[in-house]
Design a protein around this motif. Structure first.
Motif, PDB file in Angstrom:
ATOM      1  N   ALA A 277       0.872  -1.182   0.000  1.00 48.81           N
ATOM      2  CA  ALA A 277       0.000   0.000   0.000  1.00 48.81           C
ATOM      3  C   ALA A 277       0.904   1.226   0.000  1.00 48.81           C
ATOM      4  O   ALA A 277       2.067   1.150   0.390  1.00 48.81           O
ATOM      5  N   GLU A 323       7.996  -1.518  13.223  1.00 42.65           N
ATOM      6  CA  GLU A 323       7.298  -2.476  12.355  1.00 42.65           C
ATOM      7  C   GLU A 323       7.772  -2.383  10.911  1.00 42.65           C
ATOM      8  O   GLU A 323       7.715  -3.373  10.166  1.00 42.65           O
ATOM      9  N   HIS A 457       1.552  -4.365   3.810  1.00 47.37           N
ATOM     10  CA  HIS A 457       0.396  -4.267   4.690  1.00 47.37           C
ATOM     11  C   HIS A 457       0.291  -5.442   5.658  1.00 47.37           C
ATOM     12  O   HIS A 457      -0.547  -5.429   6.578  1.00 47.37           O
ATOM     13  N   ARG A 458       1.133  -6.455   5.490  1.00 46.25           N
ATOM     14  CA  ARG A 458       1.107  -7.577   6.428  1.00 46.25           C
ATOM     15  C   ARG A 458       1.769  -7.233   7.755  1.00 46.25           C
ATOM     16  O   ARG A 458       1.456  -7.834   8.788  1.00 46.25           O
ATOM     17  N   CYS A 460       2.043  -4.000   9.144  1.00 52.14           N
ATOM     18  CA  CYS A 460       1.436  -2.880   9.869  1.00 52.14           C
ATOM     19  C   CYS A 460       0.251  -2.352   9.086  1.00 52.14           C
ATOM     20  O   CYS A 460       0.032  -2.711   7.922  1.00 52.14           O
ATOM     21  N   ASP A 461      -0.504  -1.492   9.718  1.00 52.38           N
ATOM     22  CA  ASP A 461      -1.659  -0.884   9.056  1.00 52.38           C
ATOM     23  C   ASP A 461      -1.336   0.555   8.671  1.00 52.38           C
ATOM     24  O   ASP A 461      -0.220   1.053   8.876  1.00 52.38           O
ATOM     25  N   GLY A 462      -2.341   1.245   8.144  1.00 50.99           N
ATOM     26  CA  GLY A 462      -2.138   2.616   7.696  1.00 50.99           C
ATOM     27  C   GLY A 462      -1.784   3.579   8.802  1.00 50.99           C
ATOM     28  O   GLY A 462      -1.103   4.583   8.569  1.00 50.99           O
ATOM     29  N   GLY A 463      -2.220   3.289  10.031  1.00 50.18           N
ATOM     30  CA  GLY A 463      -1.905   4.174  11.144  1.00 50.18           C
ATOM     31  C   GLY A 463      -0.410   4.211  11.423  1.00 50.18           C
ATOM     32  O   GLY A 463       0.177   5.281  11.631  1.00 50.18           O
ATOM     33  N   THR A 464       0.231   3.044  11.429  1.00 49.02           N
ATOM     34  CA  THR A 464       1.670   2.982  11.652  1.00 49.02           C
ATOM     35  C   THR A 464       2.425   3.625  10.501  1.00 49.02           C
ATOM     36  O   THR A 464       3.367   4.409  10.707  1.00 49.02           O
TER      37      THR A 464
END
Length: 486
Positions: A277, A323, A457-458, A460-464
């Motif tokens: 992403a 991460e 994306h595995r 961490c997510d968008g916030g990180t």
């Protein structure tokens, strides 16, 4: 008449299986000494000079410039000093299979006569082993008949261990293994990244792979080879060649090999395995540009470049968001299933993209998180010069944990870059240009750049990802306060 000593193309590091012969540095009939460079070869990693382990007269050169040679195949034949040279013209009369067998036996039995420096920077111990006969014997009718494979003896295992020891590379001993071990591990689903090598300095040996393979698997008979249709070599387009799909004339064909082949394979693997992403943000870099200008005015000769400052901010950001400084490792269990885990690192090896005549290279600054901006600048400049000269070592090119890509030097603003597998993130920096920007409610002209983060994306997510990107952006916009806290 003395038999020539045949020197096989050694494993040039990182388990590479082939190299392109760029240029011969000697000719048939030349007198050479031990450790004298005999050829320049290019691998997917770097350009290196190969030294001779033997002294004597060059009898045969096994290859032409531009030809791709396999590791373990004959590179050069040398008649020992004081012996009667074998006429070069006699070489074609030797069957290719016979040549390979003789080369393997001579290489293993007479290696101790050389210096041990098979390749500059690659050590080889003394001693010798016994080569196993693998050449097909011929029947009375002249057809080849495959001989049955003999059981692996203690002597053969010792010979394999010796060959593996010859593949050592300083700094990455545990990761450098022979094609035999890699193939065995691949065929039986063994993750080499999880093995602790029992050889010197952690070198992964054949016995280490055998220890994790179930006996039933080891005893499984080898399937018969599948016949395939030979693929014609790529050659230059002849007059009148036409592409059947487009109907256009073909002006040339270029083989995908060396660095380009390695880059293509790595990028393909990245896109096929990593669910990526991308997030991006525009950044006001005016304060950073002004700070560097002031430092340069005070000390013109020791001021870091802008990329070094950004690299410093990136390593600090990775400490806050670890991460993105990880790797995904897949392991297979004995039942045939698989599992994944995220491996974290104690430190940052910061890779950076460098464009060279041989293609895009990504050297890495080891332990970059422990370096100042000035130290980062010096190491970035050194590594850039090394890769452009084609002299980077496998350790310098294959040890990164996160990549910084300054594509702004190409005059572009942004790019959704492909992650450098097996890393999980890459940060791109666009060009810094004058743009209208709102400052304290009023329009002003500022130095603006775009930061683009592509991440796995595995892990961490968008916030990180957004938090890391915002941290680096804030550091660029307020470099003084951020550096005071480092």
């Amino acid at each position: 008449m003395s038999e020539p000593k045949v020197f096989l193309l050694p494993d040039l590091g990182e388990g590479l299986t082939e190299a392109e012969l760029v240029n011969w540095l000697v000719a048939v009939g030349d007198e050479i000494r031990v450790d004298q460079p005999i050829a320049e070869v290019e691998t997917a990693k770097s350009m290196v000079e190969v030294p001779s382990p033997y002294a004597g007269t060059v009898a045969v050169l096994h290859g032409e410039p531009g030809q791709t040679l396999d590791v373990g195949k004959p590179l050069i034949s040398v008649t020992p000093a004081g012996a009667t040279a074998v006429a070069p013209a006699a070489a074609p009369a030797v069957e290719p299979a016979e040549t390979a067998e003789v080369a393997a036996e001579v290489y293993r039995e007479e290696e101790k006569a050389g210096s041990g420096n098979v390749l500059i920077g690659y050590g080889t111990p003394g001693g010798h082993g016994v080569a196993r006969r693998t050449r097909p014997r011929k029947s009375a009718a002249g057809t080849a008949v495959a001989e049955p494979t003999a059981p692996v003896s203690a002597a053969e295992k010792a010979a394999d261990d010796l060959v593996l020891m010859r593949t050592r590379v300083p700094g990455k001993l545990g990761a450098v293994i022979s094609p035999l071990v890699r193939r065995m591990a691949r065929d039986h689903g063994v993750d080499l990244g999880e093995l602790q090598g029992s050889g010197a300095s952690g070198l992964i040996m054949r016995r280490d792979v055998e220890a994790v393979i179930k006996p039933s698997v080891l005893e499984r008979p080898v399937a018969a080879p599948v016949e395939t249709t030979p693929v014609p070599p790529i050659t230059g387009a002849g007059a009148g060649d036409t592409d059947t799909r487009t109907g256009l004339g073909i002006t040339g064909r270029t083989a995908v090999r060396g660095v380009r082949k390695a880059v293509a394979a790595n990028m393909t693997r990245s896109r096929s395995e990593i669910p990526e992403a991308t997030v991006w943000v525009d950044v006001d870099a005016t304060a950073l540009v002004e700070m560097r200008a002031a430092l340069k005015k005070a000390d013109p000769h020791h001021t870091p470049g802008l990329l070094a400052f950004i690299a410093r901010f990136v390593t600090a950001g990775l400490k806050k968001f670890p991460e993105l400084n990880t790797r995904i490792v897949t392991t297979e269990d004995t039942s045939g299933g698989s599992s994944q885990e995220i491996v974290a690192f104690d430190g940052v090896n910061l890779g950076f993209a460098a464009q060279t005549d041989r293609g895009l290279m990504v050297p890495s600054v080891r332990n970059a998180d422990k370096l100042s901006a000035r130290e980062l600048d010096a190491e970035i400049r050194r590594l850039t010069a090394v890769v452009r000269d084609g002299k980077a070592s496998p350790a310098e090119l294959g040890s990164g944990t996160f990549t910084l890509n300054n594509y702004g030097v190409f005059g572009v603003d942004g790019s959704a870059a492909i992650i450098n597998h097996p890393e999980v993130g890459i940060l791109g920096v666009g060009r810094i240009i004058d743009k209208p920007w709102v400052v304290n409610g009023e329009l002003a002209v500022r130095k603006v750049t775009e930061l683009t983060l592509t991440f796995d994306h595995r892990v961490c997510d968008g916030g990180t990802a957004g938090g890391f990107l915002r941290y680096v952006a804030d550091a660029i916009e307020n470099p003084g306060s951020v550096m005071a806290d480092m």
